[in-house]
Design a protein around this motif. Sequence first.
Motif, PDB file in Angstrom:
ATOM      1  N   GLY A   1       0.821  -1.206   0.000  1.00  0.00           N
ATOM      2  CA  GLY A   1       0.000   0.000   0.000  1.00  0.00           C
ATOM      3  C   GLY A   1       0.854   1.255   0.000  1.00  0.00           C
TER       4      GLY A   1
ATOM      5  N   THR B   1      -4.304   7.386  -3.768  1.00  0.00           N
ATOM      6  CA  THR B   1      -4.318   6.034  -3.208  1.00  0.00           C
ATOM      7  C   THR B   1      -5.355   5.914  -2.103  1.00  0.00           C
TER       8      THR B   1
ATOM      9  N   ALA C   1      -8.538   3.539  -2.115  1.00  0.00           N
ATOM     10  CA  ALA C   1      -8.615   2.574  -1.014  1.00  0.00           C
ATOM     11  C   ALA C   1      -9.965   2.638  -0.316  1.00  0.00           C
TER      12      ALA C   1
ATOM     13  N   LEU D   1      -3.947  -0.405   1.487  1.00  0.00           N
ATOM     14  CA  LEU D   1      -3.656   0.782   0.680  1.00  0.00           C
ATOM     15  C   LEU D   1      -3.809   2.068   1.491  1.00  0.00           C
TER      16      LEU D   1
END
Length: 510
Positions: A96, A109, A113, A145
């Motif tokens: 992640g 991200t 996520a 993540l």
Amino acid sequence: MASSLTKDTAVQGNSPVPGGKTFFGHPRGLAPLFLTEMWERFSYYGMRALLVVYLIAGGPDAKPDSQGGGLAMPEASSVAIYSAYVGMVYLLAMPGGWFGDRVWGPRKTVAIAAGIIMAGHLALAVPGKPTFFAGLALVAIGSGLLKANISTMVGHLYDGPQDPRRDGGFTIFYIGVNVGAFAAPLVIGTVGQKVNWHLGFSIAALGMGLGLIIFLLGTRHLSPVSSVVPKPLTAEERKSTLVKALLWFAVAAAFYGVVAGTGHFTQKWATIPLALLGVAIPIAVLTRIKRDKELTAGEQTKVSGYIWFFVAAAVFWMIFDQAGSTMSTFAEKKTADNVFGIDFPSTWFQSVNPLWVMAIAPIFASMWLWLARRDREPSTTVKFSMAMVGIGASFFVFAIPMSMASDGTKVTPAWLLMIYMIQTMGELCLSPVGLSLTTKMAPQKYASQMMGVWFLAVTAGDCTMTLLTEGGVDLNGTGVILAQAAAATLAGFAVWMYRKRIEGLMGDVR
């Protein structure tokens, strides 16, 4: 409860412009990050509180008068799944962080996520084994993540590690973790356990959805650095990574296709390989770092010292995380669920640890400061030793009500409240200290990656429990509980006895 990941960033000096509105004296961007983490933890710990009791519901190991409609699995299988799942959440924190550093950047991200986590909880809300296990996989991937990257963005709000507000900002952020973890079992646990399992999972999806909305609305208050990919993959690296990922996926798909096609697939074909990976990867990562010839002699020595703390932490989390498995089923079937005439679901016990954290953490922080002023604060090694002895003591105590309930008698909830209090005191001696220690002992080359390595201790501990359970060890046996207690206590005494040697390996770190 394992602390949230705190990771320094190499890029500083681009924090939001001072002035204007603040959040308790901190940059305004801390508010959406605080609330996003709170709702993510709300969804995660709510689902985790339901996990084992849902897996056994309707089966031979369920509480006789409990709600049916679960997956009717044996308790041992349920504990193995739970342990492997928690282990994977922390294992996936490393890739992640890699995605945030190399592919999407922290901000993108986290948004992706949160969407994956919400989709996972929605899948859990759909009855059926296939959707359930697909949901678990999605929640684990999304949590991995999100975990590293949202903490990185908190660091981006401040003007470097020396910003005097930085530690306070992470403290406020950690409060969000505990608020979410405290509320989740009371809301999601009650609805899921008393009304409908899948409605409980739906509320977890709603919580993550609220967190995602808050995050997207609050992005304008975040540092511009959070949108930057620190070290983007080159075209060649991207192609190589994609080819390797597809190759491994094809191998796994072909292997499990053959296993399933020949009628040999069982749950163990999933949990045991995951657990073996969860033990092997931490060993491989630490071995690779230790053997890196680019490290200085001093850094090599510190890595050797760090391995002592890593092993101790793995043993600690192996016991501590049974709060959601062994202790959860004990609360469900062998602990009274009525106090002063008020009935309550067993999932409420999952709120006790964060409640103790919020109550005891300020006392511990003040105590360490008071001792430090008098030059009597225990060293990191001694704190780890105290944590190990504490977690061992909690299971020595746990053996008492377990023995009392062996004839069908239901014990008072006071036993679990006391056990969780002892474990929380151990957690406060190990978890925040371990995070700080990792930043201090990390080789310069692995400054960012080492925080992910620290969380691999959780993975190693939980995956060891999966292997023990799948190997036929009955975790509900008093003898096994006492054996774990003795192992942790002996490990604590070993750390204390060899503290001078360990401190010698730590160099200038105390």
